[in-house]
Design an enzyme around this catalytic site. Structure first.
Site, PDB file in Angstrom:
ATOM      1  N   GLU A  87       0.808  -1.221   0.000  1.00 36.43           N
ATOM      2  CA  GLU A  87       0.000   0.000   0.000  1.00 36.43           C
ATOM      3  C   GLU A  87       0.842   1.272   0.000  1.00 36.43           C
ATOM      4  O   GLU A  87       0.361   2.330  -0.400  1.00 36.43           O
ATOM      5  CB  GLU A  87      -0.953  -0.012   1.190  1.00 36.43           C
ATOM      6  CG  GLU A  87      -2.080  -1.021   1.024  1.00 36.43           C
ATOM      7  CD  GLU A  87      -3.107  -0.959   2.133  1.00 36.43           C
ATOM      8  OE1 GLU A  87      -2.807  -0.385   3.202  1.00 36.43           O
ATOM      9  OE2 GLU A  87      -4.207  -1.494   1.931  1.00 36.43           O
ATOM     10  N   GLU A 118       5.769 -21.845   8.173  1.00 38.93           N
ATOM     11  CA  GLU A 118       6.342 -21.021   9.235  1.00 38.93           C
ATOM     12  C   GLU A 118       7.397 -21.775  10.042  1.00 38.93           C
ATOM     13  O   GLU A 118       8.202 -21.170  10.746  1.00 38.93           O
ATOM     14  CB  GLU A 118       5.263 -20.490  10.163  1.00 38.93           C
ATOM     15  CG  GLU A 118       4.683 -21.489  11.119  1.00 38.93           C
ATOM     16  CD  GLU A 118       3.729 -20.829  12.114  1.00 38.93           C
ATOM     17  OE1 GLU A 118       3.983 -20.956  13.325  1.00 38.93           O
ATOM     18  OE2 GLU A 118       2.756 -20.184  11.686  1.00 38.93           O
TER      19      GLU A 118
END
Length: 305
Positions: A87, A118
């Site tokens: 963004e 992960e």
């Protein structure tokens, strides 16, 4: 300390006594309980404001000399990092690659669960290495639990390469803190649903990342006052926003703001300097270049003759 002991110490994995009977409540009561718990996030993040500001100063310094800010995370933490990084590009006209996000599991983890990724510490180190990280870069590991292996691998590699290392965790103590030059740890307590760190921990992480990147962008001259003057008008909505920004900053009419923005090649920052200093686009860009992209400094050059 083994993995189970670490998890037992993590408040993000604890059972919240206030929500033990949540499955017996009405929808209204559940919503109220969730939102009540979310009100605990702001004080927890505010308690970390000094650390957030200190990290922003480091990032500004490194980015001014060509460095990058790199987010590393898994699951919700990684996705929030990716969201923040992406963004900043249209909002602040940031060049791609200046804020980067690594997510365990790669692009597939953005649209679906790749939860086992992960646990791959080597993948974190390998993907960090592929970025060519060096002393001018800042690497921020994001992990609600503060123990994610993928993040640990990346941070270890970052330290070896001389990067500045910070962590954003929601537990104290947190194993990843041992690898960090700076720790940001908003401790929000047990989640409404035990271990569901997309809830309060996720909200806290989003707030920290928003505060961090916005502060960095302001310090780098990506705003004029509170106007996002480096916005890239890549669609109709953003073009109209650019026009409104020029109008607000200069007092021009909509028609004149449209004209100057077009002459500026769609660059609100350039258009503002053109309008206020009474110069053409080339001179406005030249002044902005000498001012390090800061609109106020470019206009002060004009005032000084």
């Amino acid at each position: 300390m083994d993995e189970q002991d670490e998890l037992r110490q993590a408040t993000t994995e604890s059972v919240n006594p206030r929500t033990r009977q949540i499955d017996q409540l009405s929808s209204q009561a559940i919503v109220e309980l969730i939102l009540e718990e979310e009100t605990r996030v702001i004080p927890a993040v505010l308690a970390e404001r000094t650390a957030i500001a200190a990290l922003a100063d480091v990032v500004v310094e490194r980015m001014r000399r060509g460095g990058r800010l790199v987010y590393v995370g898994a699951g919700t933490s990684g996705r929030l990092g990716m969201l923040d990084a992406i963004e900043c590009i249209p909002t602040y006209g940031l060049e791609p690659g200046r804020i980067v996000a690594l997510v365990a599991g790669g692009p597939a983890a953005l649209t679906g669960p790749v939860e086992a990724a992960e646990d791959d510490e080597e993948a974190g180190a390998r993907e960090l290495t592929a970025l060519g990280i060096g002393p001018d870069d800042v690497v921020l590991g994001i992990s609600a639990s503060g123990r994610t292996p993928y993040v640990r691998g990346a941070l270890r590699e970052a330290r070896q390469r001389g990067a500045y290392v910070a962590v954003l965790v929601c537990n104290r103590p947190a194993p990843l803190a041992d690898l960090a030059d700076l720790v940001i740890a908003p401790v929000v307590g047990p989640e409404v649903i035990a271990g569901s760190t997309r809830m309060k921990a996720g909200t806290a992480q989003k707030l920290v990342l928003t505060a961090l990147s916005t502060t960095v962008m302001v310090r780098l001259g990506k705003t004029f006052g509170n106007l996002m003057v480096d916005v890239r008008p890549t669609n109709r909505k953003l073009w109209q926003r650019g026009v409104r920004i020029v109008m607000e900053a200069t007092g021009l009419s909509e028609q004149d703001a449209q004209r100057v923005l077009q002459e500026a090649g769609g660059e609100p920052k350039t258009a503002i300097v053109m309008a206020i200093a009474g110069v053409d686009a080339a001179e406005a860009r030249s002044r902005l270049g000498r001012a390090g992209g800061l609109v106020r400094a470019a206009l002060e050059e004009s005032d000084g003759g």
